[in-house]
Design an enzyme around this catalytic site. Structure first.
Site, short mmCIF file in Angstrom:
data_model
loop_
_atom_site.label_atom_id
_atom_site.label_comp_id
_atom_site.label_asym_id
_atom_site.label_seq_id
_atom_site.Cartn_x
_atom_site.Cartn_y
_atom_site.Cartn_z
N ASP A 47 0.92 -1.36 0.00
CA ASP A 47 0.01 0.07 -0.12
C ASP A 47 0.79 1.44 -0.27
OD1 ASP A 47 -2.91 -0.86 -0.05
OD2 ASP A 47 -2.36 -1.72 2.05
N MET A 53 0.69 5.41 0.14
CA MET A 53 0.02 6.57 0.47
C MET A 53 0.89 7.58 0.25
SD MET A 53 -2.69 4.91 3.52
CE MET A 53 -3.06 3.08 3.47
N PHE A 72 -6.19 4.43 5.94
CA PHE A 72 -5.82 3.80 7.14
C PHE A 72 -6.14 2.25 7.12
CE2 PHE A 72 -6.78 8.00 7.71
CZ PHE A 72 -5.91 8.67 8.48
N GLY A 94 -10.32 -4.37 2.41
CA GLY A 94 -10.72 -3.39 3.57
C GLY A 94 -11.25 -4.33 4.52
N GLY A 95 -10.91 -4.66 5.68
CA GLY A 95 -11.51 -5.36 6.68
C GLY A 95 -11.96 -6.91 6.48
N GLY A 150 -4.97 -7.47 6.07
CA GLY A 150 -3.61 -6.74 6.80
C GLY A 150 -3.46 -7.22 8.26
N SER A 151 -4.34 -6.26 9.21
CA SER A 151 -4.13 -6.71 10.70
C SER A 151 -4.82 -8.05 10.95
CB SER A 151 -5.07 -5.48 11.26
OG SER A 151 -6.28 -5.28 10.82
#
Length: 223
Positions: free
Chosen positions: A36, A38, A144, A177-178, A198-199
């Site tokens: 990613d 940014m 984010f 995303g999520g 990601g997380s």
């Protein structure tokens, strides 16, 4: 039978040990490394550039998928191609000439794709499907990590899947995303085949256990 690909986002990795992190996540079963970018301009955050891509390239054989959240995009594309990117995607709002930017990516030997934010219409695809190798649907607003999945994204995934099928082209459909084991099957059922997490992966102590859990969910899609 769809081919499903897991693409951990290194935005959530331990940057002090990045080479080790990408090696570990590939050993745990990752198919792609998601990268990613940014710029604190197109999105309100600043992350990593071509030098980091170049640094991790020798550590993994899998494709590096560079998601450019930058504006303008054209200047930096050759740098990422030279740094070892295999796939480069960008947001249509960030390019003055989308067709030209897609061709620029391909001219530098990479696969090219467009990224759609939650409120970005899909019509940008209509006249460039011949230059598209990947469509990326954002299931959060970019900028984010650690955000929650936006369910409305499932409708956009389904629209993109229909457009890909009608085109007859071999185009990857990625969602970012999520994404986690609890919702990956819903995204796959809507038509996605490539999943950025990601997380959900890097935030856990056992990367293989998470990836295996995701694959178990994907194995049941359509049954």
């Amino acid at each position: 039978m769809a081919t499903y690909r897991i693409a951990p986002s290194i935005l959530s990795a331990d940057f002090a040990r990045l080479g080790e992190e990408v090696r570990n996540v590939v050993e745990a079963g990752a198919d792609i490394i998601h990268f990613d970018v940014m710029d604190n301009h197109y999105v309100p955050n600043l992350t990593i550039g071509p030098l980091v891509c170049q640094a991790i390239r020798p550590h993994v054989q899998v494709p590096i998928d560079v998601h450019l959240m930058v504006k303008p995009v054209d200047r930096i594309i050759p740098d990422f191609a030279k740094a070892g990117a295999n796939i480069i995607t960008f947001h249509p709002e960030a390019s003055e000439h989308i067709d030209r930017t897609l061709q620029l990516i391909r001219d530098h030997g990479c696969k090219a794709g467009l990224v759609f934010n939650p409120a970005t219409p899909m019509h940008y695809l209509e006249h460039v499907m011949d230059k598209i190798d990947m469509i990326l649907i954002m299931s959060v607003n970019p900028g984010f990590g650690g955000q929650s999945f936006i369910p409305e994204a499932l409708k956009k995934i389904a629209i993109a899947r229909r457009m890909i099928d009608e085109s007859g082209r071999d185009i990857m459909l990625e969602v970012d995303g999520g994404i986690k084991a609890e919702n990956i099957a819903a995204a796959a059922a809507a038509g996605a085949d490539t999943f950025v997490a990601g997380s959900a992966i890097f935030g856990k102590p056992d990367y293989k256990a998470v990836i295996d859990a995701m694959r178990a969910e994907l194995a049941n899609v359509g049954k």
